[in-house]
Design a protein around this motif. Structure first.
Motif, PDB file in Angstrom:
ATOM      1  N   ASN A  62       0.631  -1.320   0.102  1.00 27.00           N
ATOM      2  CA  ASN A  62      -0.035  -0.053  -0.170  1.00 27.00           C
ATOM      3  C   ASN A  62       1.134   1.224   0.058  1.00 27.00           C
ATOM      4  OD1 ASN A  62       0.824  -0.603   2.661  1.00 27.00           O
ATOM      5  ND2 ASN A  62      -0.884  -0.327   3.146  1.00 27.00           N
ATOM      6  N   SER A  63       1.663   1.345  -1.571  1.00 22.45           N
ATOM      7  CA  SER A  63       2.262   2.738  -1.356  1.00 22.45           C
ATOM      8  C   SER A  63       2.002   3.767  -1.100  1.00 22.45           C
ATOM      9  CB  SER A  63       3.303   2.562  -2.012  1.00 22.45           C
ATOM     10  OG  SER A  63       3.119   2.326  -3.449  1.00 22.45           O
ATOM     11  N   ILE A  64       1.122   3.863  -1.753  1.00 18.65           N
ATOM     12  CA  ILE A  64       0.350   5.014  -1.689  1.00 18.65           C
ATOM     13  C   ILE A  64      -0.626   5.270  -0.318  1.00 18.65           C
ATOM     14  CG2 ILE A  64      -2.239   6.587  -2.473  1.00 18.65           C
ATOM     15  CD1 ILE A  64       0.493   5.484  -4.786  1.00 18.65           C
ATOM     16  N   LYS A  65      -0.622   4.844  -0.018  1.00 13.64           N
ATOM     17  CA  LYS A  65      -1.034   5.225   1.951  1.00 13.64           C
ATOM     18  C   LYS A  65       0.315   5.313   2.727  1.00 13.64           C
ATOM     19  CE  LYS A  65      -4.700   2.162   5.012  1.00 13.64           C
ATOM     20  NZ  LYS A  65      -4.413   1.225   5.370  1.00 13.64           N
ATOM     21  N   THR A  66       0.760   4.414   2.142  1.00 13.45           N
ATOM     22  CA  THR A  66       2.139   5.304   3.325  1.00 13.45           C
ATOM     23  C   THR A  66       2.511   6.757   2.733  1.00 13.45           C
ATOM     24  OG1 THR A  66       3.044   2.972   2.182  1.00 13.45           O
ATOM     25  CG2 THR A  66       4.909   5.018   3.019  1.00 13.45           C
ATOM     26  N   LEU A  67       2.163   7.457   1.858  1.00  8.21           N
ATOM     27  CA  LEU A  67       2.514   9.047   1.311  1.00  8.21           C
ATOM     28  C   LEU A  67       0.996   9.540   2.132  1.00  8.21           C
ATOM     29  CD1 LEU A  67       3.749   8.591  -2.606  1.00  8.21           C
ATOM     30  CD2 LEU A  67       4.823   9.361  -0.218  1.00  8.21           C
ATOM     31  N   ILE A  68       0.146   9.068   2.306  1.00  9.80           N
ATOM     32  CA  ILE A  68      -0.413   9.726   2.989  1.00  9.80           C
ATOM     33  C   ILE A  68      -0.131  11.434   4.649  1.00  9.80           C
ATOM     34  CG2 ILE A  68      -3.133  10.529   4.447  1.00  9.80           C
ATOM     35  CD1 ILE A  68      -4.193   7.860   2.377  1.00  9.80           C
ATOM     36  N   PRO A  69       0.528  10.571   5.179  1.00 14.06           N
ATOM     37  CA  PRO A  69       0.759  11.553   6.463  1.00 14.06           C
ATOM     38  C   PRO A  69       2.322  12.474   5.544  1.00 14.06           C
ATOM     39  CG  PRO A  69       1.216   9.832   7.251  1.00 14.06           C
ATOM     40  CD  PRO A  69       0.705   9.428   5.657  1.00 14.06           C
ATOM     41  N   PHE A  70       3.538  12.841   4.252  1.00 18.38           N
ATOM     42  CA  PHE A  70       3.573  13.012   3.609  1.00 18.38           C
ATOM     43  C   PHE A  70       2.987  14.526   2.985  1.00 18.38           C
ATOM     44  CE2 PHE A  70       6.237  14.971   0.175  1.00 18.38           C
ATOM     45  CZ  PHE A  70       7.066  15.174   0.209  1.00 18.38           C
ATOM     46  N   VAL A  71       1.488  13.834   2.193  1.00 12.79           N
ATOM     47  CA  VAL A  71       0.684  14.428   1.846  1.00 12.79           C
ATOM     48  C   VAL A  71       0.466  15.335   2.523  1.00 12.79           C
ATOM     49  CG1 VAL A  71      -0.676  14.770   0.217  1.00 12.79           C
ATOM     50  CG2 VAL A  71       1.378  13.445  -0.358  1.00 12.79           C
ATOM     51  N   VAL A  72      -0.283  15.052   3.331  1.00 15.26           N
ATOM     52  CA  VAL A  72      -1.103  15.495   4.696  1.00 15.26           C
ATOM     53  C   VAL A  72      -0.492  16.977   5.247  1.00 15.26           C
ATOM     54  CG1 VAL A  72      -2.361  15.682   7.014  1.00 15.26           C
ATOM     55  CG2 VAL A  72      -2.724  14.225   4.485  1.00 15.26           C
ATOM     56  N   GLY A  73       1.242  16.224   5.685  1.00 18.44           N
ATOM     57  CA  GLY A  73       1.854  17.501   6.360  1.00 18.44           C
ATOM     58  C   GLY A  73       2.332  18.500   5.253  1.00 18.44           C
ATOM     59  N   LEU A  74       2.843  18.015   3.676  1.00 14.07           N
ATOM     60  CA  LEU A  74       2.575  19.015   3.170  1.00 14.07           C
ATOM     61  C   LEU A  74       1.685  20.334   2.807  1.00 14.07           C
ATOM     62  CD1 LEU A  74       4.545  19.526   0.396  1.00 14.07           C
ATOM     63  CD2 LEU A  74       3.278  18.369  -0.590  1.00 14.07           C
ATOM     64  N   VAL A  75       0.497  20.023   2.875  1.00 14.45           N
ATOM     65  CA  VAL A  75      -0.392  20.910   2.195  1.00 14.45           C
ATOM     66  C   VAL A  75      -1.193  21.802   4.011  1.00 14.45           C
ATOM     67  CG1 VAL A  75      -2.864  20.812   1.634  1.00 14.45           C
ATOM     68  CG2 VAL A  75      -1.531  19.399   0.647  1.00 14.45           C
ATOM     69  N   VAL A  76      -0.209  21.600   4.760  1.00 13.77           N
ATOM     70  CA  VAL A  76      -1.107  22.356   5.879  1.00 13.77           C
ATOM     71  C   VAL A  76      -0.533  23.750   6.109  1.00 13.77           C
ATOM     72  CG1 VAL A  76      -0.667  22.340   8.243  1.00 13.77           C
ATOM     73  CG2 VAL A  76      -1.465  20.275   7.367  1.00 13.77           C
ATOM     74  N   PRO A  77       1.278  23.497   5.995  1.00 17.85           N
ATOM     75  CA  PRO A  77       1.508  25.122   6.019  1.00 17.85           C
ATOM     76  C   PRO A  77       0.863  26.524   4.573  1.00 17.85           C
ATOM     77  CG  PRO A  77       3.713  23.794   6.188  1.00 17.85           C
ATOM     78  CD  PRO A  77       2.498  22.755   5.909  1.00 17.85           C
ATOM     79  N   PRO A  78       1.037  25.716   3.514  1.00 13.23           N
ATOM     80  CA  PRO A  78       0.095  26.544   2.887  1.00 13.23           C
ATOM     81  C   PRO A  78      -1.407  27.079   3.109  1.00 13.23           C
ATOM     82  CG  PRO A  78       1.676  24.725   1.214  1.00 13.23           C
ATOM     83  CD  PRO A  78       1.558  24.635   2.967  1.00 13.23           C
ATOM     84  N   THR A  79      -2.077  25.524   2.987  1.00 16.64           N
ATOM     85  CA  THR A  79      -3.478  26.460   3.958  1.00 16.64           C
ATOM     86  C   THR A  79      -3.340  27.031   4.629  1.00 16.64           C
ATOM     87  OG1 THR A  79      -4.165  24.127   2.854  1.00 16.64           O
ATOM     88  CG2 THR A  79      -5.540  24.404   4.299  1.00 16.64           C
ATOM     89  N   VAL A  80      -2.644  26.917   5.847  1.00 19.01           N
ATOM     90  CA  VAL A  80      -3.376  27.995   6.964  1.00 19.01           C
ATOM     91  C   VAL A  80      -2.294  29.236   6.285  1.00 19.01           C
ATOM     92  CG1 VAL A  80      -2.048  28.326   9.183  1.00 19.01           C
ATOM     93  CG2 VAL A  80      -2.281  25.725   8.575  1.00 19.01           C
ATOM     94  N   PHE A  81      -1.142  28.979   5.371  1.00 23.13           N
ATOM     95  CA  PHE A  81      -1.087  30.673   5.064  1.00 23.13           C
ATOM     96  C   PHE A  81      -2.079  31.538   4.657  1.00 23.13           C
ATOM     97  CE2 PHE A  81       1.194  33.343   1.932  1.00 23.13           C
ATOM     98  CZ  PHE A  81       1.924  34.859   3.183  1.00 23.13           C
TER      99      PHE A  81
END
Length: 140
Positions: free
Chosen positions: A109-128
């Motif tokens: 489940n390699s796509i499932k492994t990337l979920i924390p990375f993608v969520v962390g990647l999106v958080v700072p620009p969204t908060v900004f």
């Protein structure tokens, strides 16, 4: 990070060379074109966060925990807020490392492994964007 790749003497030499050439380098008459007295601080901050992100990515490779990969994504999202060229270099380094890691470990489940990375990647620009929307229209 450099001590993990070489011995202590070489790591010290690398750090001193970086400080001498980049941090305190004076190539123009004005004193604000190096890392210590920068004209703008997006580049030094972006490079510093990139080094921290690469260090956290190495720690993720040693102990693959989802929260550590989320931290790498969060730091990469912070790099996105600094300079485009620093983000481009960081996303190539971390992205290729992630691709190679997923290829070599071959998780089902390699796509499932990337979920924390993608969520962390999106958080700072969204908060900004949310923060800035209180001070100016989103279209601006």
């Amino acid at each position: 990070m450099f001590r993990n790749l070489s011995d202590a003497r070489t790591a010290n030499f690398i750090c001193l060379t970086f400080l001498g050439v980049f941090a305190f380098g004076q190539y123009k008459l004005g004193g604000n074109y190096n890392f210590v007295c920068a004209y703008v601080y997006e580049l030094p901050h972006g490079i510093f966060i990139s080094l921290v992100a690469l260090l956290q990515f190495k720690k993720y490779l040693d102990h693959p925990l989802p929260k550590r990969l989320g931290l790498v994504g969060f730091l990469t999202g912070l790099i996105f807020l600094t300079k485009p060229e620093v983000f481009f270099a960081a996303i190539i380094a971390i992205g290729s490392g992630l691709c190679l890691t997923l290829y070599l470990r071959q998780p089902s489940n390699s796509i499932k492994t990337l979920i924390p990375f993608v969520v962390g990647l999106v958080v700072p620009p969204t908060v900004f964007i949310i923060f800035q929307s209180f001070h100016m229209p989103v279209a601006d």
